[in-house]
Motif scaffolding. Structure first.
Motif, PDB file in Angstrom:
ATOM      1  N   ARG A 224     -14.681  12.569  12.039  1.00 56.59           N
ATOM      2  CA  ARG A 224     -13.425  12.635  13.021  1.00 56.59           C
ATOM      3  C   ARG A 224     -12.428  12.435  12.033  1.00 56.59           C
ATOM      4  O   ARG A 224     -12.227  11.373  11.162  1.00 56.59           O
ATOM      5  N   VAL A 225     -11.665  13.489  11.942  1.00 57.40           N
ATOM      6  CA  VAL A 225     -10.471  13.342  11.054  1.00 57.40           C
ATOM      7  C   VAL A 225      -9.123  13.116  11.643  1.00 57.40           C
ATOM      8  O   VAL A 225      -8.703  13.608  12.697  1.00 57.40           O
ATOM      9  N   THR A 226      -8.631  11.716  11.018  1.00 56.60           N
ATOM     10  CA  THR A 226      -7.416  11.349  11.781  1.00 56.60           C
ATOM     11  C   THR A 226      -6.187  11.229  10.774  1.00 56.60           C
ATOM     12  O   THR A 226      -6.535  11.204   9.797  1.00 56.60           O
ATOM     13  N   GLN A 227      -4.824  11.308  11.504  1.00 57.53           N
ATOM     14  CA  GLN A 227      -3.534  11.203  10.651  1.00 57.53           C
ATOM     15  C   GLN A 227      -3.213   9.790  10.796  1.00 57.53           C
ATOM     16  O   GLN A 227      -2.708   9.284  11.921  1.00 57.53           O
ATOM     17  N   GLU A 228      -3.217   9.150   9.647  1.00 56.17           N
ATOM     18  CA  GLU A 228      -2.889   7.592   9.761  1.00 56.17           C
ATOM     19  C   GLU A 228      -1.263   7.436   9.109  1.00 56.17           C
ATOM     20  O   GLU A 228      -1.065   8.054   8.449  1.00 56.17           O
ATOM     21  N   GLN A 229      -0.655   6.482   9.734  1.00 58.12           N
ATOM     22  CA  GLN A 229       0.598   6.206   9.261  1.00 58.12           C
ATOM     23  C   GLN A 229       0.976   4.822   8.845  1.00 58.12           C
ATOM     24  O   GLN A 229       1.814   4.162   9.576  1.00 58.12           O
ATOM     25  N   PRO A 230       0.644   4.461   7.891  1.00 60.14           N
ATOM     26  CA  PRO A 230       1.089   3.339   7.177  1.00 60.14           C
ATOM     27  C   PRO A 230       2.617   3.311   6.550  1.00 60.14           C
ATOM     28  O   PRO A 230       3.187   4.383   6.764  1.00 60.14           O
ATOM     29  N   ALA A 231       3.086   2.367   6.380  1.00 58.27           N
ATOM     30  CA  ALA A 231       4.437   2.265   5.952  1.00 58.27           C
ATOM     31  C   ALA A 231       4.603   1.362   4.581  1.00 58.27           C
ATOM     32  O   ALA A 231       4.012   0.150   4.564  1.00 58.27           O
ATOM     33  N   PRO A 249      -7.042  -9.334  13.289  1.00 59.40           N
ATOM     34  CA  PRO A 249      -6.141 -10.169  14.473  1.00 59.40           C
ATOM     35  C   PRO A 249      -7.092 -10.581  15.532  1.00 59.40           C
ATOM     36  O   PRO A 249      -8.174 -10.061  15.799  1.00 59.40           O
ATOM     37  N   LEU A 250      -6.691 -11.805  16.164  1.00 60.36           N
ATOM     38  CA  LEU A 250      -7.482 -12.565  17.093  1.00 60.36           C
ATOM     39  C   LEU A 250      -7.524 -11.582  18.397  1.00 60.36           C
ATOM     40  O   LEU A 250      -8.506 -11.469  19.164  1.00 60.36           O
ATOM     41  N   ASP A 251      -6.564 -10.565  18.585  1.00 54.10           N
ATOM     42  CA  ASP A 251      -6.501  -9.742  19.851  1.00 54.10           C
ATOM     43  C   ASP A 251      -7.047  -8.347  19.376  1.00 54.10           C
ATOM     44  O   ASP A 251      -6.848  -7.464  20.372  1.00 54.10           O
ATOM     45  N   GLY A 252      -7.886  -8.216  18.344  1.00 55.77           N
ATOM     46  CA  GLY A 252      -8.424  -6.921  18.015  1.00 55.77           C
ATOM     47  C   GLY A 252      -7.922  -5.990  16.974  1.00 55.77           C
ATOM     48  O   GLY A 252      -6.690  -6.240  16.889  1.00 55.77           O
ATOM     49  N   GLY A 253      -8.505  -5.171  16.445  1.00 55.05           N
ATOM     50  CA  GLY A 253      -8.165  -4.132  15.667  1.00 55.05           C
ATOM     51  C   GLY A 253      -8.245  -4.870  14.133  1.00 55.05           C
ATOM     52  O   GLY A 253      -8.197  -6.049  13.874  1.00 55.05           O
ATOM     53  N   ASP A 254      -7.822  -3.854  13.020  1.00 55.76           N
ATOM     54  CA  ASP A 254      -7.962  -4.373  11.710  1.00 55.76           C
ATOM     55  C   ASP A 254      -6.413  -3.761  11.067  1.00 55.76           C
ATOM     56  O   ASP A 254      -6.006  -2.543  11.431  1.00 55.76           O
ATOM     57  N   VAL A 255      -6.098  -4.622  10.260  1.00 60.52           N
ATOM     58  CA  VAL A 255      -4.609  -4.430   9.626  1.00 60.52           C
ATOM     59  C   VAL A 255      -5.097  -4.479   8.014  1.00 60.52           C
ATOM     60  O   VAL A 255      -5.592  -5.580   7.575  1.00 60.52           O
ATOM     61  N   TYR A 256      -4.364  -3.745   7.220  1.00 69.37           N
ATOM     62  CA  TYR A 256      -4.568  -4.160   5.706  1.00 69.37           C
ATOM     63  C   TYR A 256      -3.046  -3.901   5.063  1.00 69.37           C
ATOM     64  O   TYR A 256      -2.071  -3.330   5.606  1.00 69.37           O
ATOM     65  N   GLY A 257      -2.994  -4.378   3.695  1.00 68.00           N
ATOM     66  CA  GLY A 257      -1.874  -4.262   3.367  1.00 68.00           C
ATOM     67  C   GLY A 257      -1.971  -4.684   1.810  1.00 68.00           C
ATOM     68  O   GLY A 257      -2.648  -5.270   1.249  1.00 68.00           O
ATOM     69  N   LEU A 258      -0.928  -4.052   0.764  1.00 71.79           N
ATOM     70  CA  LEU A 258      -0.859  -4.433  -0.397  1.00 71.79           C
ATOM     71  C   LEU A 258       0.602  -4.011  -0.987  1.00 71.79           C
ATOM     72  O   LEU A 258       1.237  -3.148  -0.485  1.00 71.79           O
ATOM     73  N   LEU A 259       0.901  -4.738  -2.003  1.00 64.35           N
ATOM     74  CA  LEU A 259       2.090  -4.133  -2.778  1.00 64.35           C
ATOM     75  C   LEU A 259       1.980  -2.844  -3.558  1.00 64.35           C
ATOM     76  O   LEU A 259       0.932  -2.599  -4.283  1.00 64.35           O
ATOM     77  N   GLY A 264       7.304  -1.076  -2.341  1.00 60.91           N
ATOM     78  CA  GLY A 264       7.439  -2.017  -1.223  1.00 60.91           C
ATOM     79  C   GLY A 264       5.824  -2.508  -0.886  1.00 60.91           C
ATOM     80  O   GLY A 264       4.921  -2.154  -1.729  1.00 60.91           O
ATOM     81  N   VAL A 265       5.824  -3.174   0.281  1.00 64.75           N
ATOM     82  CA  VAL A 265       4.612  -3.253   0.550  1.00 64.75           C
ATOM     83  C   VAL A 265       3.853  -2.567   1.597  1.00 64.75           C
ATOM     84  O   VAL A 265       4.624  -2.575   2.583  1.00 64.75           O
ATOM     85  N   LYS A 266       2.830  -1.939   1.358  1.00 58.60           N
ATOM     86  CA  LYS A 266       2.261  -0.884   2.375  1.00 58.60           C
ATOM     87  C   LYS A 266       1.430  -1.927   3.429  1.00 58.60           C
ATOM     88  O   LYS A 266       0.597  -2.435   2.985  1.00 58.60           O
ATOM     89  N   VAL A 267       1.811  -1.649   4.605  1.00 56.45           N
ATOM     90  CA  VAL A 267       0.982  -2.236   5.815  1.00 56.45           C
ATOM     91  C   VAL A 267       0.394  -0.975   6.473  1.00 56.45           C
ATOM     92  O   VAL A 267       1.176  -0.013   6.996  1.00 56.45           O
ATOM     93  N   GLY A 268      -0.742  -0.939   6.973  1.00 61.03           N
ATOM     94  CA  GLY A 268      -1.289  -0.243   8.135  1.00 61.03           C
ATOM     95  C   GLY A 268      -2.064  -0.464   8.861  1.00 61.03           C
ATOM     96  O   GLY A 268      -3.148  -1.442   8.573  1.00 61.03           O
ATOM     97  N   PHE A 269      -2.332   0.023  10.202  1.00 62.69           N
ATOM     98  CA  PHE A 269      -3.580  -0.270  11.098  1.00 62.69           C
ATOM     99  C   PHE A 269      -4.499   0.550  10.335  1.00 62.69           C
ATOM    100  O   PHE A 269      -4.373   1.828   9.946  1.00 62.69           O
ATOM    101  N   HIS A 270      -5.739   0.301  10.801  1.00 62.36           N
ATOM    102  CA  HIS A 270      -6.990   0.955  10.194  1.00 62.36           C
ATOM    103  C   HIS A 270      -7.569   1.600  11.268  1.00 62.36           C
ATOM    104  O   HIS A 270      -8.357   1.338  12.111  1.00 62.36           O
TER     105      HIS A 270
END
Length: 371
Positions: A224-231, A249-259, A264-270
């Motif tokens: 499955r090829v997806t286009q992700e959009q962190p920032a 998160p307690l309400d589900g999903g995964d998030v990652y981040g790093l400087l 800047g600090v990159k943050v994205g949903f996985h």
């Protein structure tokens, strides 16, 4: 008229991203004659390897992945020594969120002998004021930030210095399977026959080698090829304030981040982006997802300016299990399904694929179905 190719390579590696570059380097270091071909330019941004940084972390609940990260930690040090470059900034990492996930990671790391530290949310917020925490919190020091663009260059340079031929801006138009050999047809008229093709092509694997593998009785899983959009978000804090981080998160999903220093600090949903054709994506951001990401950052990453995202577009090639796919059938070795978490293993993946291409056996977790 076909363009002449000097000699007959032992291996044609298709794909100049990090996995292809690592494979070409590993093969060339063993004295194998290697031709690497890449349809885009060197350091391109059309696939899954571009950008300045990636996370290195050992935070897996599965023992075999933790074992691979331990091998990779040593392999990164060896790659830095061989290349003379700093490629892994050892910042440490922190995981937090759903207790069942964080606790499973902690148990597996402890069983593997990886030192970990459990913290309260208040203790974690004091140590890392750029982040807000919930649930359980786990830190480990054997983690950091990979200089990803520099890594690819280091691998390509090492491969070339060991005799590999690198060709960029040349697209594979067809593969003819002759049983013991494959002829690789390129859009510049070149036709190269070789006893070994390594298709390290990620999102392009189903169209390039899916049918050939099926003829050999091997089922390539649905990729499955997806286009992700962190920032990237501007940071209010000094660079040393930022670990690599993953949030469940307690309400589900995964998030990652790093400087990413200077960006800047990159943050994205996985792994939540829309399904796309890797040759026809338009990179247009999904406005609702941008707003969702900004809302998340405003709540859980107080050390940045959530109102000023610099949007990024990247590809994930996702296997159904999120496991890698690395196996060989006859003269064809395939590498795909890295599912947004493969970069940290790059030097080890190159060795594993070089093993496969020279007659080795696959890791059971990553093997193809079928005889």
């Amino acid at each position: 008229m076909a363009v002449p190719v000097p000699g007959s390579p032992d291996h044609v590696v298709i794909g100049g991203g990090v996995v292809g570059a690592a494979t070409a380097r590993s093969l060339a270091a063993r004295g194998e004659q290697v031709l690497l071909v890449e349809q885009h330019g060197r350091g391109h941004d059309h696939g899954s390897s571009h950008g300045a940084t990636r996370i290195f972390r050992m935070g897996y609940a599965e023992p075999d992945y933790v074992a691979l990260t331990q091998r990779a930690w040593e392999a990164w040090a060896a790659l830095e020594s061989a290349s003379g470059r700093t490629l892994l900034d050892r910042t440490g990492a922190v995981d937090h969120g759903r207790p069942e996930v964080v606790d499973a990671i902690a148990r597996t790391l402890e069983q593997a002998g990886v030192p970990v530290e459990r913290l309260s949310t208040d203790e974690a917020a004091t140590r890392w004021p750029g982040l807000a925490f919930e649930g359980h919190v786990l830190a480990h020091a054997t983690a950091g930030r990979i200089r990803s663009a520099e890594t690819i260059e280091a691998l390509l340079d090492l491969a070339e210095s060991d005799g590999a031929t690198l060709r960029f801006g040349v697209r594979v138009t067809g593969l003819d399977d002759h049983g013991d050999t494959v002829t690789v047809h390129l859009d510049d008229g070149t036709a190269v026959t070789t006893p070994s093709v390594v298709a390290a092509v990620g999102s392009w694997a189903p169209t390039l080698v899916g049918e050939l593998l099926a003829r050999r009785g091997a089922g390539l899983p649905a990729i499955r090829v997806t286009q992700e959009q962190p920032a990237d978000f501007p940071s209010h804090l000094p660079d040393e304030a930022w670990p690599s981080f993953v949030h469940y998160p307690l309400d589900g999903g995964d998030v990652y981040g790093l400087l990413t220093p200077g960006e800047g600090v990159k943050v994205g949903f996985h792994g939540i982006g829309p399904v796309v054709d890797p040759d026809a994506r338009d990179r247009t951001p999904v406005a609702a997802e941008v707003e969702r990401l900004q809302a998340y950052v405003a709540r859980f990453v107080p050390g940045v300016d959530a109102s000023a995202p610099a949007l990024i577009s990247c590809l994930y090639d996702n296997s159904p299990s999120d496991d890698f796919v690395m196996d060989r059938r006859g003269p064809i070795t395939v590498a795909t399904g890295f599912s947004g978490h493969g970069f940290k293993f790059a030097p080890v993946l190159g060795e594993m694929l070089a093993d496969l291409a020279t007659g080795g056996v696959p890791h059971p977790r990553f093997a193809l179905a079928g005889a």
